[in-house]
Design a protein around this motif. Structure first.
Motif, PDB file in Angstrom:
ATOM      1  N   ILE A   1      -7.556   7.209  -0.949  1.00 18.08           N
ATOM      2  CA  ILE A   1      -8.412   6.699  -2.021  1.00 18.08           C
ATOM      3  C   ILE A   1      -9.681   7.535  -2.075  1.00 18.08           C
ATOM      4  O   ILE A   1     -10.365   7.727  -1.065  1.00 18.08           O
ATOM      5  CB  ILE A   1      -8.791   5.220  -1.788  1.00 18.08           C
TER       6      ILE A   1
ATOM      7  N   ALA B   1      -9.400  -0.474   3.708  1.00 14.38           N
ATOM      8  CA  ALA B   1      -8.394   0.583   3.532  1.00 14.38           C
ATOM      9  C   ALA B   1      -7.830   1.013   4.885  1.00 14.38           C
ATOM     10  O   ALA B   1      -6.620   1.251   5.020  1.00 14.38           O
ATOM     11  CB  ALA B   1      -9.014   1.775   2.811  1.00 14.38           C
TER      12      ALA B   1
ATOM     13  N   THR C   1      -9.731   7.164   3.247  1.00 12.69           N
ATOM     14  CA  THR C   1     -10.719   7.176   2.171  1.00 12.69           C
ATOM     15  C   THR C   1     -11.523   8.477   2.236  1.00 12.69           C
ATOM     16  O   THR C   1     -11.873   8.947   3.322  1.00 12.69           O
ATOM     17  CB  THR C   1     -11.692   5.988   2.263  1.00 12.69           C
TER      18      THR C   1
ATOM     19  N   ALA D   1       0.812  -1.216   0.000  1.00 14.56           N
ATOM     20  CA  ALA D   1       0.000   0.000   0.000  1.00 14.56           C
ATOM     21  C   ALA D   1       0.849   1.272   0.000  1.00 14.56           C
ATOM     22  O   ALA D   1       0.321   2.364   0.108  1.00 14.56           O
ATOM     23  CB  ALA D   1      -0.912  -0.016   1.231  1.00 14.56           C
TER      24      ALA D   1
ATOM     25  N   VAL E   1     -14.738  -1.146   1.300  1.00 15.30           N
ATOM     26  CA  VAL E   1     -13.608  -0.275   0.954  1.00 15.30           C
ATOM     27  C   VAL E   1     -13.051   0.394   2.202  1.00 15.30           C
ATOM     28  O   VAL E   1     -11.839   0.365   2.473  1.00 15.30           O
ATOM     29  CB  VAL E   1     -14.048   0.807  -0.059  1.00 15.30           C
TER      30      VAL E   1
ATOM     31  N   ARG F   1     -13.349  -4.704  -0.908  1.00 16.46           N
ATOM     32  CA  ARG F   1     -11.968  -5.077  -0.568  1.00 16.46           C
ATOM     33  C   ARG F   1     -11.156  -5.371  -1.831  1.00 16.46           C
ATOM     34  O   ARG F   1      -9.986  -4.994  -1.936  1.00 16.46           O
ATOM     35  CB  ARG F   1     -11.968  -6.297   0.361  1.00 16.46           C
TER      36      ARG F   1
ATOM     37  N   VAL G   1      -9.949  -2.174  -3.403  1.00 18.01           N
ATOM     38  CA  VAL G   1      -8.766  -1.597  -2.750  1.00 18.01           C
ATOM     39  C   VAL G   1      -7.505  -2.324  -3.198  1.00 18.01           C
ATOM     40  O   VAL G   1      -6.496  -1.696  -3.564  1.00 18.01           O
ATOM     41  CB  VAL G   1      -8.899  -1.661  -1.219  1.00 18.01           C
TER      42      VAL G   1
END
Length: 311
Positions: free
Chosen positions: A29, A52, A59, A23, A48, A272, A275
C-alpha cells in the motif's frame, strides 16, 4: 458527548469490510500524507502501518511536507514501485486531483482520508464530520465565554476540505449568537503551533479585548494558548481546537489554561478503515462513498481517557 449528525459507527464498517474481502489482492500500500510533523497525520499513519502489518502487507509512506508539487512527484514514484492500493491525503487544494488521476490510470484503488480532491474523488472518502463537530466546539466555547464578545478564527490551509467544513460549522454557531462579533480571521499554511502563536499574537495586538479564539486544528489552538500566556490574558480568553492531538489532550487533561475544548477524532481507526476499504475495493466489493468515524467533544473532564488510549 458524541457528535451523531450524519455519523456512522466506524467499528461496524470495519468489521463488515474485514469479513467481505481478504488481503490477498494487496501486498503493498502506498500512503501519501501532507506533513508527518503534524500529530494528526502521524496518528492516521500509525493506524495504517500497524494494521497493514497485522495483515501481512507492506506500506510505503511518503511525506510531502505540505508541498503539492512534491506530493505529485512522490506519488509518481510510488506508482513505479508497484503499489497495489493508494491511501491519499492531499497536501493542499492546488493539484490535488493529479495523484488520484495517476493512480486511477494504473487501475489502483484510491482511498481518500481527511481531504478529498475536488473533481477527482477516490473510491471512498474517510473523514470526521467536520461541520457538525466544529459547530459543537464553537458553540461550547461561546457558551463558556458567556455568549458574547469578540471572536477570532485561525484557519487551516485555505481551500482544503477540513478548513472549509470547519469554518461552515463554526460560523453557524457564531450566527446563532448575536452577542458574538467575528473581528479577525487569518489562514495558516502548515496548521502548525508556530503559526497559531504568531497569528494569535497579531490578533491580540489588533484586538486586545478579544475573548474567543477557534483554532481549526489543535496545533493552532496550542499556539494561540501560548500567545495568550505571553500576552498575559490567559484568564480572559477561551480557546477551542480540533482533532484530539496527543499534546492537546494532555494539555486539556490538566484543566488549566485558556485552551478549553477540542473535538477528538478517531484517527487511528481512520487508518485501519482505510486499509480495510482498500482491500474491499481491490476485491470488487461495494464501499460507501463517504465513511464517517465519530468525533467526541472533549474537555478537561473526558480528556484523560483519550490520553490513556487514543481512538
Amino acid at each position: 458527548m458524541k457528535f451523531t449528525a450524519k455519523a456512522m459507527i466506524a467499528a461496524t464498517a470495519l468489521a463488515g469490510l474485514a469479513t467481505a474481502a481478504s488481503a490477498e489482492e494487496i501486498k503493498t500500500i502506498g500512503v501519501a500524507v501532507p506533513n508527518l510533523q503534524a500529530d494528526f497525520f502521524n496518528q492516521i499513519k500509525l493506524g495504517v502501518e500497524n494494521y497493514a502489518k497485522e495483515k501481512g502487507m507492506e506500506t510505503i509512506i511518503v511525506d510531502a511536507k505540505n508541498d503539492t508539487a512534491t506530493q505529485v512527484s512522490q506519488v509518481q514514484d510510488l506508482l513505479t514501485q508497484g503499489i497495489d492500493a493508494f491511501i491519499y491525503i492531499p497536501a493542499g487544494a492546488a493539484a490535488a486531483a493529479v495523484p488520484t488521476r495517476l493512480a486511477r490510470n494504473e487501475g489502483i484503488p484510491v482511498i481518500n482520508v481527511d481531504r478529498t480532491p475536488e473533481g477527482e474523488p477516490g473510491d471512498t472518502f474517510i473523514a470526521g464530520e467536520s461541520v457538525e463537530s466544529a459547530y459543537e466546539v464553537c458553540k461550547t466555547i461561546i457558551e463558556m465565554a458567556g455568549g458574547e464578545g469578540k471572536m477570532a478564527i485561525i484557519h487551516g490551509q485555505k481551500g482544503t476540505t477540513p478548513e472549509v467544513d470547519r469554518f461552515a460549522g463554526c460560523n453557524r454557531a457564531i450566527e446563532e449568537n448575536p452577542g458574538v462579533e467575528l473581528v479577525s480571521q487569518q489562514w495558516s499554511q502548515m496548521w502548525s503551533p508556530d503559526e497559531g502563536f504568531s497569528i494569535a499574537q497579531n490578533m491580540l495586538q489588533a484586538n486586545p479585548d478579544l475573548k474567543i479564539i477557534f483554532g481549526q486544528a489543535d496545533a493552532l489552538a496550542m499556539g494561540a494558548a501560548k500567545a495568550a500566556d505571553v500576552a498575559g490574558v490567559s484568564d480572559d480568553i477561551i480557546i477551542g481546537g480540533y482533532d484530539g492531538d496527543v499534546a492537546a489532550l494532555e494539555y486539556l487533561a490538566k484543566c488549566e489554561g485558556p485552551f478549553k475544548v477540542t473535538a477528538t477524532q478517531s484517527t487511528q481507526l481512520m487508518g485501519r478503515l482505510a486499509v480495510d476499504s482498500a482491500i474491499a475495493v481491490a476485491a470488487g466489493e461495494t464501499v460507501e462513498e463517504r465513511q464517517t468515524p465519530n468525533a467526541v467533544l472533549t474537555t478537561c473532564e473526558n480528556a484523560p481517557e483519550f490520553v490513556a488510549q487514543h481512538p
